[in-house]
Design a protein around this motif. Structure first.
Motif, short mmCIF file in Angstrom:
data_model
loop_
_atom_site.label_atom_id
_atom_site.label_comp_id
_atom_site.label_asym_id
_atom_site.label_seq_id
_atom_site.Cartn_x
_atom_site.Cartn_y
_atom_site.Cartn_z
N CYS A 124 2.86 48.67 87.36
CA CYS A 124 4.07 48.46 86.56
C CYS A 124 4.27 49.69 85.69
O CYS A 124 3.58 49.88 84.70
CB CYS A 124 3.93 47.21 85.69
N ASN A 125 5.22 50.54 86.06
CA ASN A 125 5.44 51.78 85.31
C ASN A 125 6.76 51.78 84.55
O ASN A 125 7.24 52.82 84.15
CB ASN A 125 5.35 52.99 86.24
N THR A 126 7.34 50.59 84.33
CA THR A 126 8.61 50.51 83.62
C THR A 126 8.46 49.98 82.21
O THR A 126 9.44 49.69 81.54
CB THR A 126 9.61 49.62 84.39
N GLY A 127 7.24 49.82 81.74
CA GLY A 127 7.03 49.30 80.39
C GLY A 127 5.96 48.24 80.43
O GLY A 127 5.18 48.14 81.38
N SER A 128 5.94 47.39 79.39
CA SER A 128 4.91 46.37 79.32
C SER A 128 5.19 45.26 80.33
O SER A 128 6.33 44.95 80.65
CB SER A 128 4.84 45.79 77.91
N ILE A 129 4.12 44.66 80.81
CA ILE A 129 4.25 43.51 81.69
C ILE A 129 4.69 42.34 80.83
O ILE A 129 4.21 42.15 79.72
CB ILE A 129 2.92 43.23 82.41
N GLN A 130 5.60 41.56 81.35
CA GLN A 130 6.18 40.45 80.61
C GLN A 130 5.77 39.13 81.23
O GLN A 130 5.60 39.02 82.45
CB GLN A 130 7.71 40.55 80.65
N CYS A 131 5.64 38.11 80.40
CA CYS A 131 5.42 36.76 80.85
C CYS A 131 6.68 35.98 80.51
O CYS A 131 7.04 35.87 79.34
CB CYS A 131 4.20 36.17 80.13
N CYS A 132 7.36 35.47 81.54
CA CYS A 132 8.65 34.81 81.34
C CYS A 132 8.58 33.33 81.68
O CYS A 132 7.90 32.95 82.64
CB CYS A 132 9.72 35.47 82.21
N ASP A 133 9.29 32.52 80.91
CA ASP A 133 9.33 31.08 81.18
C ASP A 133 10.01 30.77 82.50
O ASP A 133 9.64 29.83 83.19
CB ASP A 133 10.06 30.33 80.06
N GLN A 134 11.04 31.54 82.83
CA GLN A 134 11.79 31.29 84.06
C GLN A 134 12.19 32.62 84.67
O GLN A 134 12.60 33.53 83.97
CB GLN A 134 13.03 30.46 83.74
N VAL A 135 12.07 32.73 85.99
CA VAL A 135 12.48 33.93 86.71
C VAL A 135 13.28 33.49 87.93
O VAL A 135 12.84 32.62 88.68
CB VAL A 135 11.27 34.77 87.15
N GLU A 136 14.48 34.06 88.07
CA GLU A 136 15.28 33.78 89.26
C GLU A 136 16.25 34.92 89.52
O GLU A 136 16.34 35.85 88.72
CB GLU A 136 16.00 32.44 89.14
N ASP A 137 16.95 34.84 90.62
CA ASP A 137 17.89 35.89 91.01
C ASP A 137 18.88 36.14 89.87
O ASP A 137 19.45 35.20 89.31
CB ASP A 137 18.64 35.46 92.27
N ALA A 138 19.08 37.41 89.53
CA ALA A 138 19.98 37.78 88.43
C ALA A 138 21.42 37.37 88.71
O ALA A 138 22.21 37.22 87.78
CB ALA A 138 19.91 39.28 88.18
N LYS A 139 21.75 37.15 89.96
CA LYS A 139 23.12 36.77 90.31
C LYS A 139 23.30 35.25 90.42
O LYS A 139 24.38 34.77 90.74
CB LYS A 139 23.52 37.44 91.62
N THR A 187 13.80 34.86 81.68
CA THR A 187 14.22 34.43 80.35
C THR A 187 13.00 34.03 79.52
O THR A 187 11.95 33.66 80.06
CB THR A 187 15.18 33.22 80.42
N SER A 188 13.17 34.11 78.21
CA SER A 188 12.11 33.78 77.24
C SER A 188 10.82 34.53 77.58
O SER A 188 9.77 33.94 77.79
CB SER A 188 11.86 32.27 77.20
N CYS A 189 10.94 35.85 77.61
CA CYS A 189 9.81 36.70 78.01
C CYS A 189 9.08 37.27 76.79
O CYS A 189 9.69 37.51 75.75
CB CYS A 189 10.31 37.87 78.85
N SER A 190 7.80 37.49 76.97
CA SER A 190 7.01 38.16 75.94
C SER A 190 6.00 39.06 76.63
O SER A 190 5.53 38.76 77.73
CB SER A 190 6.31 37.14 75.05
N PRO A 191 5.67 40.20 76.00
CA PRO A 191 4.70 41.12 76.62
C PRO A 191 3.30 40.50 76.67
O PRO A 191 2.93 39.72 75.80
CB PRO A 191 4.73 42.35 75.72
N ILE A 192 2.55 40.86 77.70
CA ILE A 192 1.16 40.42 77.79
C ILE A 192 0.26 41.63 77.95
O ILE A 192 0.68 42.67 78.43
CB ILE A 192 0.93 39.40 78.93
N ASP A 193 -0.98 41.45 77.54
CA ASP A 193 -1.98 42.53 77.58
C ASP A 193 -2.73 42.47 78.90
O ASP A 193 -3.42 41.48 79.17
CB ASP A 193 -2.94 42.37 76.40
N VAL A 194 -2.59 43.50 79.74
CA VAL A 194 -3.30 43.50 81.02
C VAL A 194 -4.60 44.30 80.96
O VAL A 194 -5.29 44.43 81.95
CB VAL A 194 -2.41 44.06 82.15
N LEU A 195 -4.93 44.83 79.79
CA LEU A 195 -6.16 45.61 79.67
C LEU A 195 -7.40 44.73 79.61
O LEU A 195 -8.52 45.22 79.72
CB LEU A 195 -6.10 46.50 78.43
#
Length: 86
Positions: free
Chosen positions: A6-21, A45-53
């Motif tokens: 993941c080279n676009t920033g911090s990894i996120q943990c999201c409550d819900q993930v679905e097609d943007a459209k 939606t409702s995402c927060s960063p998580i520590d993968v280290l």
């Protein structure tokens, strides 16, 4: 993708993930003043960063761990997401 790729920033943990459209995501994206037709891939939606280290016991996410291109809405919605493997 593996978490280390993941080279676009911090990894996120999201409550819900679905097609943007999808109807629900398009509605949220539109309410933020973004053209939903420009949203590509998955949105979370409702995402927060998580520590993968692994500090303090390792990475954990009880919802959906993702790597996203656009994390500019303080976790309300993240756009351009790809599920990752922790």
């Amino acid at each position: 993708i593996p978490a280390g790729e993941c080279n676009t920033g911090s990894i996120q943990c999201c409550d819900q993930v679905e097609d943007a459209k999808s109807d629900q995501m398009s509605s949220i994206i539109s309410s933020l003043g973004i053209d939903p037709l420009s949203a590509i891939g998955l949105a979370g939606t409702s995402c927060s960063p998580i520590d993968v280290l692994g500090l303090g016991g390792g990475a954990s996410c009880n919802q959906v761990p993702v790597c996203c291109n656009n994390n500019t809405f303080q976790g309300l919605i993240n756009i351009g997401c790809v599920p990752i493997i922790l």
